[in-house]
Motif scaffolding. Structure first.
Motif, PDB file in Angstrom:
ATOM      1  N   SER A 183       0.857  -1.192   0.000  1.00 42.94           N
ATOM      2  CA  SER A 183       0.000   0.000   0.000  1.00 42.94           C
ATOM      3  C   SER A 183       0.890   1.239   0.000  1.00 42.94           C
ATOM      4  O   SER A 183       2.113   1.139  -0.089  1.00 42.94           O
ATOM      5  CB  SER A 183      -0.929  -0.004   1.224  1.00 42.94           C
ATOM      6  N   LYS A 184       0.270   2.384   0.143  1.00 42.61           N
ATOM      7  CA  LYS A 184       0.980   3.663   0.091  1.00 42.61           C
ATOM      8  C   LYS A 184       2.179   3.714   1.036  1.00 42.61           C
ATOM      9  O   LYS A 184       3.230   4.245   0.687  1.00 42.61           O
ATOM     10  CB  LYS A 184      -0.009   4.786   0.418  1.00 42.61           C
ATOM     11  N   LYS A 202      -3.321  -6.232   0.666  1.00 42.79           N
ATOM     12  CA  LYS A 202      -3.504  -4.959  -0.034  1.00 42.79           C
ATOM     13  C   LYS A 202      -4.779  -4.257   0.428  1.00 42.79           C
ATOM     14  O   LYS A 202      -4.791  -3.034   0.583  1.00 42.79           O
ATOM     15  CB  LYS A 202      -3.496  -5.173  -1.538  1.00 42.79           C
ATOM     16  N   GLY A 208      -4.032  -2.868   3.856  1.00 39.11           N
ATOM     17  CA  GLY A 208      -3.182  -1.694   3.658  1.00 39.11           C
ATOM     18  C   GLY A 208      -3.969  -0.487   3.204  1.00 39.11           C
ATOM     19  O   GLY A 208      -3.814   0.616   3.735  1.00 39.11           O
ATOM     20  N   GLU A 209      -4.850  -0.689   2.237  1.00 39.79           N
ATOM     21  CA  GLU A 209      -5.636   0.408   1.668  1.00 39.79           C
ATOM     22  C   GLU A 209      -6.755   0.890   2.598  1.00 39.79           C
ATOM     23  O   GLU A 209      -6.923   2.084   2.814  1.00 39.79           O
ATOM     24  CB  GLU A 209      -6.250  -0.067   0.345  1.00 39.79           C
ATOM     25  N   THR A 221      -3.502   2.839   5.365  1.00 40.16           N
ATOM     26  CA  THR A 221      -3.375   4.104   4.625  1.00 40.16           C
ATOM     27  C   THR A 221      -4.335   5.161   5.163  1.00 40.16           C
ATOM     28  O   THR A 221      -3.940   6.314   5.373  1.00 40.16           O
ATOM     29  CB  THR A 221      -3.609   3.889   3.111  1.00 40.16           C
TER      30      THR A 221
END
Length: 160
Positions: A5-6, A37, A40-41, A45
């Motif tokens: 992720s970011k 992911k 993470g998103e 994030t």
């Protein structure tokens, strides 16, 4: 390897001192990567952007072997790539602030006040499940030790 992720690199997401020391391969499959992911998103994030810095985390993905060796729950969502343990110690916020912000603002499957005391958890476990697989439960728990064993009880906000 690609970013999760970011703010999360693949290397950081699978890092484990125990795995390295014991020679354990801690590598997620395709399904686990998809789940990571999303976590993470949808979790890391969003929380990091809100607080203005990348929130540190102590544990993300764990292989079945690694999870068993460290004494993780047999049903641990870390094994599926669906959970992350956030730890804001040493930052400008507390783990309690992190916990309550997630509770009030995000969709999640489980949010766990991990150990610590009634004012501040030692870390914050948060999981997220792809809603096309099943609904996120919004289960809020507190992890405590009783006679050396972890028990999960319903979370009750401490009286101020």
């Amino acid at each position: 390897m690609e970013a999760i992720s970011k703010y999360i690199t693949y290397a950081k997401a699978v890092w484990s001192d125990t795995a390295i020391r014991r020679g354990i391969v801690n590598k997620p499959g395709t399904r686990e990567m998809r789940a990571m992911k999303l976590v993470g998103e949808m979790i890391h994030t969003v929380v990091s952007d809100h607080f203005g810095f990348s929130i540190p985390f102590a544990s993300f993905f764990r292989s079945n072997v690694l999870n068993r060796i460290i004494g993780g729950s047999a049903n641990s969502q870390h094994v599926k790539g669906e959970a992350i343990d956030l730890d804001a110690d040493g930052t400008s916020i507390t783990n309690a602030q992190l916990f309550y912000w997630i509770l009030e603002n995000l969709k999640f499957d489980q949010l766990i006040w991990e150990y610590g005391d009634k004012q501040n958890p030692a870390w914050v476990h948060v999981s997220y499940v792809d809603p096309t697989i099943r609904a996120n439960r919004r289960q809020v728990l507190r992890a405590i030790r009783v006679n050396g064993k972890t028990q999960y009880i319903p979370f009750v906000k401490a009286q101020q």
